[in-house]
Design a protein around this motif. Sequence first.
Motif, PDB file in Angstrom:
ATOM      1  N   ARG A 213       0.864  -1.175   0.000  1.00 11.33           N
ATOM      2  CA  ARG A 213       0.000   0.000   0.000  1.00 11.33           C
ATOM      3  C   ARG A 213       0.896   1.218   0.000  1.00 11.33           C
ATOM      4  O   ARG A 213       1.875   1.268   0.736  1.00 11.33           O
ATOM      5  N   GLU A 214       0.563   2.184  -0.860  1.00  7.76           N
ATOM      6  CA  GLU A 214       1.385   3.393  -1.035  1.00  7.76           C
ATOM      7  C   GLU A 214       2.828   3.020  -1.362  1.00  7.76           C
ATOM      8  O   GLU A 214       3.771   3.626  -0.848  1.00  7.76           O
ATOM      9  N   GLU A 215       2.992   1.999  -2.219  1.00  7.20           N
ATOM     10  CA  GLU A 215       4.301   1.553  -2.687  1.00  7.20           C
ATOM     11  C   GLU A 215       5.171   0.959  -1.584  1.00  7.20           C
ATOM     12  O   GLU A 215       6.378   0.768  -1.770  1.00  7.20           O
ATOM     13  N   ILE A 216       4.589   0.671  -0.420  1.00  4.07           N
ATOM     14  CA  ILE A 216       5.357   0.116   0.690  1.00  4.07           C
ATOM     15  C   ILE A 216       4.825  -1.267   1.028  1.00  4.07           C
ATOM     16  O   ILE A 216       3.613  -1.466   1.150  1.00  4.07           O
ATOM     17  N   LEU A 217       5.728  -2.225   1.185  1.00  9.06           N
ATOM     18  CA  LEU A 217       5.332  -3.573   1.560  1.00  9.06           C
ATOM     19  C   LEU A 217       4.765  -3.553   2.976  1.00  9.06           C
ATOM     20  O   LEU A 217       5.434  -3.130   3.917  1.00  9.06           O
ATOM     21  N   ARG A 218       3.540  -4.022   3.120  1.00  9.43           N
ATOM     22  CA  ARG A 218       2.894  -4.057   4.433  1.00  9.43           C
ATOM     23  C   ARG A 218       2.909  -5.462   5.039  1.00  9.43           C
ATOM     24  O   ARG A 218       3.205  -5.614   6.219  1.00  9.43           O
ATOM     25  N   GLU A 219       2.565  -6.489   4.235  1.00 11.28           N
ATOM     26  CA  GLU A 219       2.537  -7.859   4.740  1.00 11.28           C
ATOM     27  C   GLU A 219       3.045  -8.830   3.681  1.00 11.28           C
ATOM     28  O   GLU A 219       2.967  -8.555   2.474  1.00 11.28           O
ATOM     29  N   SER A 220       3.560  -9.958   4.141  1.00 12.30           N
ATOM     30  CA  SER A 220       3.972 -11.063   3.270  1.00 12.30           C
ATOM     31  C   SER A 220       3.301 -12.328   3.769  1.00 12.30           C
ATOM     32  O   SER A 220       3.254 -12.576   4.981  1.00 12.30           O
ATOM     33  N   VAL A 221       2.793 -13.131   2.838  1.00 14.90           N
ATOM     34  CA  VAL A 221       2.102 -14.374   3.165  1.00 14.90           C
ATOM     35  C   VAL A 221       2.842 -15.527   2.496  1.00 14.90           C
ATOM     36  O   VAL A 221       3.018 -15.531   1.271  1.00 14.90           O
ATOM     37  N   ALA A 222       3.288 -16.484   3.288  1.00 13.77           N
ATOM     38  CA  ALA A 222       4.016 -17.628   2.752  1.00 13.77           C
ATOM     39  C   ALA A 222       3.406 -18.924   3.278  1.00 13.77           C
ATOM     40  O   ALA A 222       3.226 -19.062   4.480  1.00 13.77           O
ATOM     41  N   GLU A 281      11.447 -17.421  10.962  1.00 19.56           N
ATOM     42  CA  GLU A 281      10.653 -18.397  11.714  1.00 19.56           C
ATOM     43  C   GLU A 281      10.043 -19.478  10.832  1.00 19.56           C
ATOM     44  O   GLU A 281       9.780 -20.582  11.317  1.00 19.56           O
ATOM     45  N   GLY A 282       9.795 -19.169   9.560  1.00 20.21           N
ATOM     46  CA  GLY A 282       8.982 -20.061   8.737  1.00 20.21           C
ATOM     47  C   GLY A 282       9.731 -21.015   7.841  1.00 20.21           C
ATOM     48  O   GLY A 282       9.109 -21.880   7.214  1.00 20.21           O
ATOM     49  N   PRO A 308       3.633 -22.407   7.612  1.00 26.75           N
ATOM     50  CA  PRO A 308       3.113 -21.204   6.959  1.00 26.75           C
ATOM     51  C   PRO A 308       3.256 -19.997   7.871  1.00 26.75           C
ATOM     52  O   PRO A 308       3.122 -20.110   9.099  1.00 26.75           O
ATOM     53  N   ALA A 309       3.542 -18.847   7.277  1.00 29.68           N
ATOM     54  CA  ALA A 309       3.861 -17.666   8.078  1.00 29.68           C
ATOM     55  C   ALA A 309       3.369 -16.407   7.386  1.00 29.68           C
ATOM     56  O   ALA A 309       3.331 -16.328   6.150  1.00 29.68           O
ATOM     57  N   VAL A 310       3.009 -15.425   8.195  1.00 35.10           N
ATOM     58  CA  VAL A 310       2.659 -14.095   7.700  1.00 35.10           C
ATOM     59  C   VAL A 310       3.502 -13.079   8.456  1.00 35.10           C
ATOM     60  O   VAL A 310       3.570 -13.112   9.694  1.00 35.10           O
ATOM     61  N   THR A 311       4.155 -12.198   7.723  1.00 34.61           N
ATOM     62  CA  THR A 311       4.924 -11.115   8.316  1.00 34.61           C
ATOM     63  C   THR A 311       4.199  -9.796   8.086  1.00 34.61           C
ATOM     64  O   THR A 311       3.699  -9.537   6.982  1.00 34.61           O
ATOM     65  N   ALA A 312       4.118  -8.969   9.114  1.00 36.61           N
ATOM     66  CA  ALA A 312       3.546  -7.625   9.012  1.00 36.61           C
ATOM     67  C   ALA A 312       4.605  -6.610   9.419  1.00 36.61           C
ATOM     68  O   ALA A 312       5.210  -6.736  10.490  1.00 36.61           O
ATOM     69  N   ASN A 313       4.844  -5.634   8.578  1.00 35.90           N
ATOM     70  CA  ASN A 313       5.822  -4.593   8.886  1.00 35.90           C
ATOM     71  C   ASN A 313       5.271  -3.602   9.906  1.00 35.90           C
ATOM     72  O   ASN A 313       4.092  -3.233   9.866  1.00 35.90           O
ATOM     73  N   VAL A 314       6.137  -3.189  10.808  1.00 37.28           N
ATOM     74  CA  VAL A 314       5.799  -2.157  11.782  1.00 37.28           C
ATOM     75  C   VAL A 314       6.350  -0.838  11.244  1.00 37.28           C
ATOM     76  O   VAL A 314       7.574  -0.646  11.175  1.00 37.28           O
ATOM     77  N   LEU A 315       5.460   0.053  10.838  1.00 36.04           N
ATOM     78  CA  LEU A 315       5.836   1.311  10.203  1.00 36.04           C
ATOM     79  C   LEU A 315       5.552   2.488  11.130  1.00 36.04           C
ATOM     80  O   LEU A 315       4.699   2.413  12.019  1.00 36.04           O
TER      81      LEU A 315
END
Length: 393
Positions: A213-222, A281-282, A308-315
Motif C-alpha cells: 500500500r502506497e508503494e510500501i510492503l505491508r505484509e507477506s504471506v508464505a 521463523e517459517g 506457513p507464516a505471515v509477516t507484518a511490517n511495523v511502520l
Amino acid sequence: MSITLPGPTLGVVGGGQLGRMLGEAAAPLGVELVVLDPTPDCPATPVVSDQIVADFDDPEGVRELASRVDALTFEIELADPDLLADVSAEYDLPVHPDPDTLRTIQDKLVQNEALADAGIAVPDFVPVATADGLERVAEEFGGVMLKAREGGYDGRGNAPVEGPEDAADALDAVGGDAMAERFVDFEREIAVMGVRGADGETRTYPVTETLHREEILRESVAPARTGDSVVAEAEAVARDVLDTLDGRGVYGIELFETRDGEVLVNEIAPRPHNSGHWTIEGARTSQFENHVRAVLGWPLGPTDLVAPAVTANVLGDVDETQPATLRGVDQVLAAPDADLHWYGKDNVRPLRKMGHLTVTAGDGAGGDGDNVDRDALLSQARTLRDGLTFRDS
C-alpha cells in the motif's frame, strides 16, 4: 573446503536492519561481522563486532573494511560497484554478489534490458527523459509506472502516470532519466527469495505473496495464496534470474502474477529482502543465514517451509520525526505464535520501517501450507501489528 570455527570475518556495506539480521544469523555460525554505514551506532551495531562510520561509497572507508575481513558483501544498492571491484582486486578479496550484478541492478533500464535479453518476461518498458516523450508513452500504453533509473528502491523513485496530463509532475518527482513501464493488470504481487551458493548451486524459498500500500510492503504471506501453475512458473522464472546474474548470495525477486496467470519480473534486489523476513521463523534456514553461507562459499542450508507464516511490517504511524518508543508490545509478546523483530532505529518518521512481526501456524500445521487458513494468519498478524503505535496517546 574444510570449515573450522571460529569462522571468518564478513564485511558488509550497510548496517541497517538487514545488516542487523545478518549479524544475528552469522553469530551462531561463528562468523563475525564488520559493517560500514554512515550513521553512527547504526541498527546493526548491537549484534556485530564493529562499525566503520563512512559513506557507502567512501573509498577510504571501504578499503579499511576490506583490509579487516575475509569476504565482502552489501545490504544496500547504494554501494559503489566500481569501488567494490577495485578492492576485490587490490585485497584479493571475494565480493558477492558480483559487483557487475550490482551495477546492472542499480539502473532499472539496464536491469530490464538484461532480463529481456535473457528471455525473461518483464512488463513493456521504454526509457524516457522528457515530459513530451513521457506524454506519448503514457498515451500509447494507456498509463505507465514511471521509475527513476537510478537511486530508487523499495518503491522509492516510482510515480504512476495515468495519462499525458500527469507526465510533467511525475518526471519532476522521480528526477533525471527514467524508465516507463506499462501498467500491469495483476492478480497479485508475489516474490521468490533465491540463493546461489558455491559451484553454481541454486535454491529457492517457497513463493510468497506480498501486499503493498502506497508503494510500501505491508505484509507477506508464505506460501502465496495462488495456484500450483503460478507457483511452478514463479519458481522457474526465479531460477532463470539466478542463472542470468553473477555472484553468490541471496536475491529478492519481486514478481507480478497477471490476471491471465502469467508471471512477470518487477524488480530484483541482490541481497536479502523484506519479502523474505518470514524465513527467520517459517523456513528451515533463514534468508540471512543462507546469505552468509553463500557469500562465504559454505554449503547452503535447506529452504524448505517449516510452517506457513505471515509477516507484518511495523511502520512509523507518526506525523513527524520523533524519538522512537514503541507501545503495545505486550500483546505481541503474549501471542503464542508471534515473534517480534525490532530494528533498533533511534528515530521514527512517517511510514519508516521500524520492525516487523511474524505469525506462524501452530504445531501440527504441516510444512506445505495447503491445510492452513492463511487468511486467518494474515488477520491475526494485522491485528497484532495495528495494536502497536509510536504515538503518545
